[in-house]
Scaffold this motif. Sequence first.
Motif, PDB file in Angstrom:
ATOM      1  N   GLY A  84       0.897  -1.291  -0.100  1.00 45.20           N
ATOM      2  CA  GLY A  84      -0.201  -0.028   0.290  1.00 45.20           C
ATOM      3  C   GLY A  84       0.831   1.107   0.083  1.00 45.20           C
ATOM      4  O   GLY A  84       0.605   2.296  -0.658  1.00 45.20           O
ATOM      5  N   LEU A  85       1.917   1.320   0.933  1.00 49.36           N
ATOM      6  CA  LEU A  85       2.700   2.671   1.139  1.00 49.36           C
ATOM      7  C   LEU A  85       3.612   2.649  -0.237  1.00 49.36           C
ATOM      8  O   LEU A  85       3.767   3.842  -0.642  1.00 49.36           O
ATOM      9  N   THR A  86       4.055   1.495  -0.874  1.00 48.00           N
ATOM     10  CA  THR A  86       4.686   1.490  -2.202  1.00 48.00           C
ATOM     11  C   THR A  86       4.091   2.081  -3.439  1.00 48.00           C
ATOM     12  O   THR A  86       4.451   2.906  -4.019  1.00 48.00           O
ATOM     13  N   ALA A  87       2.676   1.621  -3.474  1.00 52.46           N
ATOM     14  CA  ALA A  87       1.650   2.069  -4.327  1.00 52.46           C
ATOM     15  C   ALA A  87       1.507   3.606  -4.153  1.00 52.46           C
ATOM     16  O   ALA A  87       1.272   4.525  -5.113  1.00 52.46           O
ATOM     17  N   VAL A  88       1.333   4.142  -2.980  1.00 53.49           N
ATOM     18  CA  VAL A  88       1.041   5.624  -2.739  1.00 53.49           C
ATOM     19  C   VAL A  88       2.478   6.411  -3.158  1.00 53.49           C
ATOM     20  O   VAL A  88       2.253   7.334  -3.891  1.00 53.49           O
ATOM     21  N   ALA A  89       3.765   5.760  -2.770  1.00 56.50           N
ATOM     22  CA  ALA A  89       4.638   6.495  -3.359  1.00 56.50           C
ATOM     23  C   ALA A  89       5.183   6.495  -4.996  1.00 56.50           C
ATOM     24  O   ALA A  89       5.550   7.495  -5.489  1.00 56.50           O
ATOM     25  N   ALA A  90       4.578   5.393  -5.410  1.00 54.73           N
ATOM     26  CA  ALA A  90       4.852   5.306  -7.032  1.00 54.73           C
ATOM     27  C   ALA A  90       3.848   5.565  -7.843  1.00 54.73           C
ATOM     28  O   ALA A  90       3.582   5.146  -9.009  1.00 54.73           O
ATOM     29  N   HIS A  91       2.605   5.789  -7.116  1.00 56.48           N
ATOM     30  CA  HIS A  91       1.466   5.981  -8.019  1.00 56.48           C
ATOM     31  C   HIS A  91       1.440   7.209  -9.378  1.00 56.48           C
ATOM     32  O   HIS A  91       0.689   7.052 -10.135  1.00 56.48           O
ATOM     33  N   PRO A  92       2.439   8.165  -9.330  1.00 57.65           N
ATOM     34  CA  PRO A  92       2.827   8.876 -10.425  1.00 57.65           C
ATOM     35  C   PRO A  92       2.959   8.123 -11.680  1.00 57.65           C
ATOM     36  O   PRO A  92       2.858   8.400 -12.848  1.00 57.65           O
TER      37      PRO A  92
END
Length: 183
Positions: free
Chosen positions: A103-111
């Motif tokens: 979840g945290l990785t997806a937030v950081a990488a969502h661009p």
Amino acid sequence: TIVIIFIRQFLRENTFEALGGLATTLFGLAYIAALFSYIFYIRTIDPDPARGAWLVLFLILVTKMGDTGAYAVGNVMGRHTLIARISPRKTVEGFLGAVLVSGLTAVAAHPMLGRPIAPFCALLLGFFLGVCGQLGDLAESLLKRDCQVKDAGTVLPGLGGVLDVIDSLLFTAPLFYGFLIYG
């Protein structure tokens, strides 16, 4: 491929359980080929090849960071076995670590998704991919347990076999593709 599988069965000394051998081999091929093919569908989802590459990278990053989170949290804090009869070393804490890290990785990488998505939606997507990745890992553990093997190969020392590395992606790729098409 099917003809070769039959020829292999013809050459066996014993015809006992030929159907089981054929079914197992065909399942293995279909399981890996059908699910892993979604990586290629994601790669070509957009006419711009660069966007497809970013989408695949996002998927791999979120999924494999979840695997890393499961391993790290499970080793440090893991006390409660998830499903001992399938995988005695997988823990509830590791599972939750995978979901949180994904979840945290997806937030950081969502661009990398190349379209506007709210951070909260990226978090939910990451949680979803984290759960699905862990289910893929459990599915592969179930298959290995039935075959009575510890690692699915020795090509990648320390990581098990190639199937041990891609097991979580086999479950996340089709679902991420569905998110991209319908989400």
